[in-house]
Enzyme design. Structure first.
Site, PDB file in Angstrom:
ATOM      1  CB  THR A  58      -2.023 -13.673   4.452  1.00 36.69           C
ATOM      2  OG1 THR A  58      -1.066 -12.817   3.821  1.00 36.69           O
ATOM      3  CG2 THR A  58      -3.354 -13.561   3.709  1.00 36.69           C
ATOM      4  CB  SER A  74       1.617  -4.789  -6.282  1.00 35.89           C
ATOM      5  OG  SER A  74       2.104  -3.490  -6.558  1.00 35.89           O
ATOM      6  CD  GLN A  75       5.509  -2.492  -2.586  1.00 34.15           C
ATOM      7  OE1 GLN A  75       6.689  -2.572  -2.252  1.00 34.15           O
ATOM      8  NE2 GLN A  75       5.012  -1.424  -3.171  1.00 34.15           N
ATOM      9  CG  ASP A 135      -0.982  -5.335   6.259  1.00 29.52           C
ATOM     10  OD1 ASP A 135       0.227  -5.566   6.074  1.00 29.52           O
ATOM     11  OD2 ASP A 135      -1.474  -4.196   6.209  1.00 29.52           O
ATOM     12  CG  HIS A 159       2.001  -1.696   6.576  1.00 30.96           C
ATOM     13  ND1 HIS A 159       2.120  -0.426   7.115  1.00 30.96           N
ATOM     14  CD2 HIS A 159       0.713  -2.072   6.803  1.00 30.96           C
ATOM     15  CE1 HIS A 159       0.958  -0.050   7.617  1.00 30.96           C
ATOM     16  NE2 HIS A 159       0.101  -1.037   7.456  1.00 30.96           N
ATOM     17  CD  GLU A 194      -3.126   2.586   3.702  1.00 29.94           C
ATOM     18  OE1 GLU A 194      -2.166   1.992   3.193  1.00 29.94           O
ATOM     19  OE2 GLU A 194      -3.847   2.075   4.602  1.00 29.94           O
TER      20      GLU A 194
END
Length: 336
Positions: free
Chosen positions: A85, A27-28, A83, A108, A195
């Site tokens: 991985t 996605s990113q 995150d 992030h 979140e």
């Protein structure tokens, strides 16, 4: 008030002649890679050999290499894989290819803030965190606008980390909308808190509980779905556009009175206290340790919770109702 930077505050030429490695093409990753490329920058996507994304990236016209090779070629490496991985990818592909003058970038701050990755002191370590899913980030860039982002500098070995980070933010289109400076710690802790208590955890628990109460009281599941889930978008769109005030201006007086008098009964002092405990768990590393250990144990609790959530009856009711909403199909997000 915090200062927000825009296109005029960033110089894209800072990245000219440099190679940017985007690790990941989800996605990113796809949004960063394509936006940077379309901004005239040299991009290589780093993937593991055999990745399903390899052919897709090549079809999009992006140069692809295995992650270690991409890192070796790059002046700036951006990690855009999940995150959990990061640490292994860093140890196997990134660390052996770091040298003085390079930049390691994140979207992030989790793995830096919670010390899962400790980069060498001679490189810049920065972050650009767009505040939107990748498909929206890409679509808005193509339309000539962008999504806001947070940016931060963890380590400035070169003395030019600020210029590089703002140039990258401009390359992905975020300075069109505005970028706000923060720290790795602030971004990580507020992101996790948002979140867990509102955007994902709070909203989903609120929707499911309200739906269950209506159905248990004998109301039709489909009617409960419309009232407790489907109309959420209408309300959120109003809040997104003009804050809580526009939403309250737009709804009926009956709805507004119910909002102002009953909302505090749902989100009461007990909920506030629980939110404060959740924040403390984030700040002191309790949540991070729990999530790290969960991944090390092959995610038994996570998988069980995910399966239970997916089998909830509201999901079946919603799937049937959405299948009749033709306008939703064209905007469907593909789930790899």
């Amino acid at each position: 008030m915090a200062r927000i930077s825009y296109d005029a505050d960033a110089d894209l030429s800072v990245l000219e002649g440099k190679t940017i490695a985007i690790l990941g093409y989800g996605s990113q990753g796809h949004a960063h890679a394509l936006n940077l490329r379309d901004s005239g920058l040299d991009v290589v996507v780093g993937l593991y050999r055999g990745s399903r994304s390899w052919a897709r990236a090549e079809a999009d016209g992006v140069r692809v290499a295995v992650a270690a090779e991409a890192c070796a070629q790059a002046d700036l490496v951006t990690i855009l894989v999940p995150d959990q991985t990061h640490r292994q990818l860093y140890q196997e592909a990134i660390a052996p290819n770091l040298r003085a003058g390079k930049t390691l970038m994140f979207a992030h701050g989790f793995n830096i803030h919670f010390k899962q990755i400790t980069p060498p002191p001679e490189i810049d370590v920065t972050m650009v965190a767009p505040k939107a899913p990748g498909h929206m980030m890409r679509r808005l860039y193509v339309e000539g606008v962008g999504v806001p982002a947070l940016w931060a500098i963890h380590q400035d070995a070169s003395g030019r980390a600020r210029e590089t980070t703002l140039a990258y933010a401009k390359g992905v289109g975020s300075t069109r909308a505005g970028v706000l400076e923060t720290t790795f710690g602030e971004e990580t802790e507020t992101d996790l808190f948002g979140e867990q208590t509102v955007l994902c955890g709070g909203v989903t628990a609120l929707i499911q509980t309200a739906w269950e109460i209506l159905v248990e009281a004998g109301y039709q599941p489909e009617v409960a779905y419309f009232e407790c889930l489907h109309e959420m978008k209408l309300i959120v769109d109003l809040i997104y556009q003009g804050g809580l005030s526009l939403m309250r201006y737009s709804i009926s007086d009956t709805a507004e009175y119910g909002d102002l008098t009953r909302g505090p009964r749902v989100i009461d002092e007990h909920v506030r206290a629980e939110m404060q405990r959740i924040l403390r768990d984030i700040q002191d590393g309790t949540f991070a340790r729990e999530w790290i250990l969960e991944n090390q144990a092959a995610r038994p609790q996570f998988q069980a919770l995910r399966a239970r959530a997916q089998s909830h009856r509201i999901e079946q009711v919603g799937k049937e109702l959405r299948s009749m909403m033709s306008w939703l199909q064209k905007d469907r997000v593909v789930q790899d």
